[in-house]
Write a protein that holds these residues in place. Structure first.
Motif, mmCIF file in Angstrom:
data_model
loop_
_atom_site.group_PDB
_atom_site.id
_atom_site.type_symbol
_atom_site.label_atom_id
_atom_site.label_comp_id
_atom_site.label_asym_id
_atom_site.label_seq_id
_atom_site.Cartn_x
_atom_site.Cartn_y
_atom_site.Cartn_z
ATOM 1 N N ASN A 59 37.020 48.336 61.008
ATOM 2 C CA ASN A 59 37.939 47.154 60.663
ATOM 3 C C ASN A 59 38.272 46.821 59.141
ATOM 4 N N GLY A 60 38.062 47.772 58.160
ATOM 5 C CA GLY A 60 37.681 47.654 56.914
ATOM 6 C C GLY A 60 39.108 47.018 56.283
ATOM 7 N N SER A 61 39.022 46.389 55.015
ATOM 8 C CA SER A 61 40.204 46.041 54.309
ATOM 9 C C SER A 61 39.667 46.245 52.682
ATOM 10 N N MET A 62 40.478 46.699 51.752
ATOM 11 C CA MET A 62 40.251 47.061 50.518
ATOM 12 C C MET A 62 41.293 46.206 49.455
ATOM 13 N N LYS A 63 40.653 45.964 48.282
ATOM 14 C CA LYS A 63 41.649 45.720 47.077
ATOM 15 C C LYS A 63 41.147 46.338 45.791
ATOM 16 N N ILE A 64 41.914 46.972 45.069
ATOM 17 C CA ILE A 64 41.779 47.268 43.829
ATOM 18 C C ILE A 64 41.740 45.941 42.934
ATOM 19 N N GLU A 65 40.731 45.771 42.317
ATOM 20 C CA GLU A 65 40.695 44.706 41.228
ATOM 21 C C GLU A 65 41.173 44.888 40.073
ATOM 22 N N GLN A 66 40.568 46.208 39.343
ATOM 23 C CA GLN A 66 40.958 46.636 38.162
ATOM 24 C C GLN A 66 40.922 48.342 38.274
ATOM 25 N N ILE A 67 41.841 48.715 37.508
ATOM 26 C CA ILE A 67 41.941 49.984 37.426
ATOM 27 C C ILE A 67 42.368 50.602 35.964
ATOM 28 N N ALA A 68 41.777 51.269 35.111
ATOM 29 C CA ALA A 68 42.103 51.388 33.837
ATOM 30 C C ALA A 68 41.598 53.016 33.522
ATOM 31 N N PRO A 69 42.566 53.570 32.383
ATOM 32 C CA PRO A 69 42.276 54.913 31.890
ATOM 33 C C PRO A 69 41.348 54.634 30.796
ATOM 34 N N LEU A 70 40.608 55.777 30.753
ATOM 35 C CA LEU A 70 39.650 56.007 29.292
ATOM 36 C C LEU A 70 40.291 57.003 28.441
ATOM 37 N N VAL A 71 40.338 57.036 27.135
ATOM 38 C CA VAL A 71 40.818 57.889 26.299
ATOM 39 C C VAL A 71 40.611 59.330 26.618
ATOM 40 N N ASP A 72 39.414 59.632 27.741
ATOM 41 C CA ASP A 72 39.544 61.102 27.950
ATOM 42 C C ASP A 72 39.955 61.502 29.087
ATOM 43 N N GLY A 73 40.694 60.631 29.707
ATOM 44 C CA GLY A 73 41.191 60.962 30.895
ATOM 45 C C GLY A 73 40.532 60.602 32.021
ATOM 46 N N ARG A 74 39.235 60.001 31.852
ATOM 47 C CA ARG A 74 38.484 59.468 32.913
ATOM 48 C C ARG A 74 39.196 57.873 33.297
ATOM 49 N N VAL A 75 39.002 57.841 34.659
ATOM 50 C CA VAL A 75 39.441 56.397 35.143
ATOM 51 C C VAL A 75 38.122 55.612 35.603
ATOM 52 N N VAL A 76 38.427 54.349 35.286
ATOM 53 C CA VAL A 76 37.262 53.229 35.677
ATOM 54 C C VAL A 76 38.123 52.366 36.732
ATOM 55 N N LEU A 77 37.421 52.227 37.589
ATOM 56 C CA LEU A 77 38.174 51.326 38.938
ATOM 57 C C LEU A 77 37.076 50.344 39.460
ATOM 58 N N VAL A 78 37.556 49.382 39.691
ATOM 59 C CA VAL A 78 36.572 48.124 40.446
ATOM 60 C C VAL A 78 37.650 47.660 41.669
ATOM 61 N N PHE A 79 36.640 47.775 42.842
ATOM 62 C CA PHE A 79 37.321 47.462 43.848
ATOM 63 C C PHE A 79 36.511 46.494 44.693
ATOM 64 N N GLU A 80 37.058 45.626 45.762
ATOM 65 C CA GLU A 80 36.258 44.941 46.576
ATOM 66 C C GLU A 80 36.846 45.371 47.856
ATOM 67 N N ALA A 81 35.894 45.565 49.032
ATOM 68 C CA ALA A 81 36.231 46.036 50.200
ATOM 69 C C ALA A 81 35.446 45.124 51.043
ATOM 70 N N GLN A 82 35.884 45.009 52.534
ATOM 71 C CA GLN A 82 34.969 44.235 53.572
ATOM 72 C C GLN A 82 35.317 45.373 54.777
ATOM 73 N N ALA A 83 34.237 44.891 55.565
ATOM 74 C CA ALA A 83 34.203 45.920 56.775
ATOM 75 C C ALA A 83 32.975 45.232 57.821
ATOM 76 N N ASP A 84 33.342 45.415 59.001
ATOM 77 C CA ASP A 84 32.349 44.843 59.966
ATOM 78 C C ASP A 84 31.087 46.023 60.376
ATOM 79 N N ASN A 85 30.110 45.715 60.085
ATOM 80 C CA ASN A 85 28.894 46.473 60.339
ATOM 81 C C ASN A 85 28.675 46.577 61.938
ATOM 82 N N VAL A 86 29.191 47.702 62.406
ATOM 83 C CA VAL A 86 29.128 47.932 63.835
ATOM 84 C C VAL A 86 28.166 49.064 64.421
ATOM 85 N N GLY A 87 27.434 49.703 63.537
ATOM 86 C CA GLY A 87 26.793 50.857 63.815
ATOM 87 C C GLY A 87 25.431 50.898 63.061
ATOM 88 N N ASP A 88 24.417 51.527 63.702
ATOM 89 C CA ASP A 88 23.009 51.572 63.170
ATOM 90 C C ASP A 88 23.199 52.564 62.001
#
Length: 157
Positions: free
Chosen positions: A71-100
């Motif tokens: 039962n997860g949900s996700m929201k990307i808060e920030q996403i940005a490219p670096l000059v060398d082509g890499r990507v930095v991304l910050v997200f927050e997700a929520q989910a129910d802990n249903v399993g061991d």
């Protein structure tokens, strides 16, 4: 050195699709298309050593997040490219802990995950490196502390 705008746009789209689709569950079947067979991943989901290869990455995701959370949900808060082509991304997700996981019983609580990813892609837009850091709150890490601490610190469980 700067990277061509088309490559930047492709990498941003691939990063977004991987995080929302694969990690967020909107399109888990995109894993094979988006992840290079020789990907290297540094993440708390495997606290000792690197994940080496798409096969191991898929197994780690499936036996950790895929097995213990729903039962997860996700929201990307920030996403940005670096000059060398890499990507930095910050997200927050929520989910129910249903399993061991790793012998630690499920809490049946809703967990919040905040992560930062530093992602590198190859010339075809497939993920070849992903460095993952957990941000506060560290609910997953605290839940798994009975297993992680002895493994990381060399103590007996």
């Amino acid at each position: 050195m700067t990277t061509d705008q088309a490559i930047i746009d492709r990498n941003l789209a691939a990063a977004r699709r991987f995080v929302e689709g694969v990690l967020g569950g909107a399109d888990p079947n995109a894993f094979g298309e988006l992840v290079h067979p020789d990907v290297i991943v540094e993440t708390g989901l495997k606290p000792i050593g690197l994940i080496q290869g798409a096969s191991e990455y898929g197994t780690v995701l499936g036996t950790t997040l895929g097995a213990a959370f729903a039962n997860g949900s996700m929201k990307i808060e920030q996403i940005a490219p670096l000059v060398d082509g890499r990507v930095v991304l910050v997200f927050e997700a929520q989910a129910d802990n249903v399993g061991d996981l790793n012998g630690v019983p499920a809490t049946h609580q809703r967990f919040t995950f905040r992560e930062i990813h530093l992602m590198r892609f190859d010339d075809t837009g497939r993920l070849v490196e992903n460095v993952v850091g957990g941000l506060n709150p560290l609910m997953y890490e605290m839940w798994q502390a009975p297993v992680m601490a002895p493994a990381l610190l060399g103590q007996q469980a």
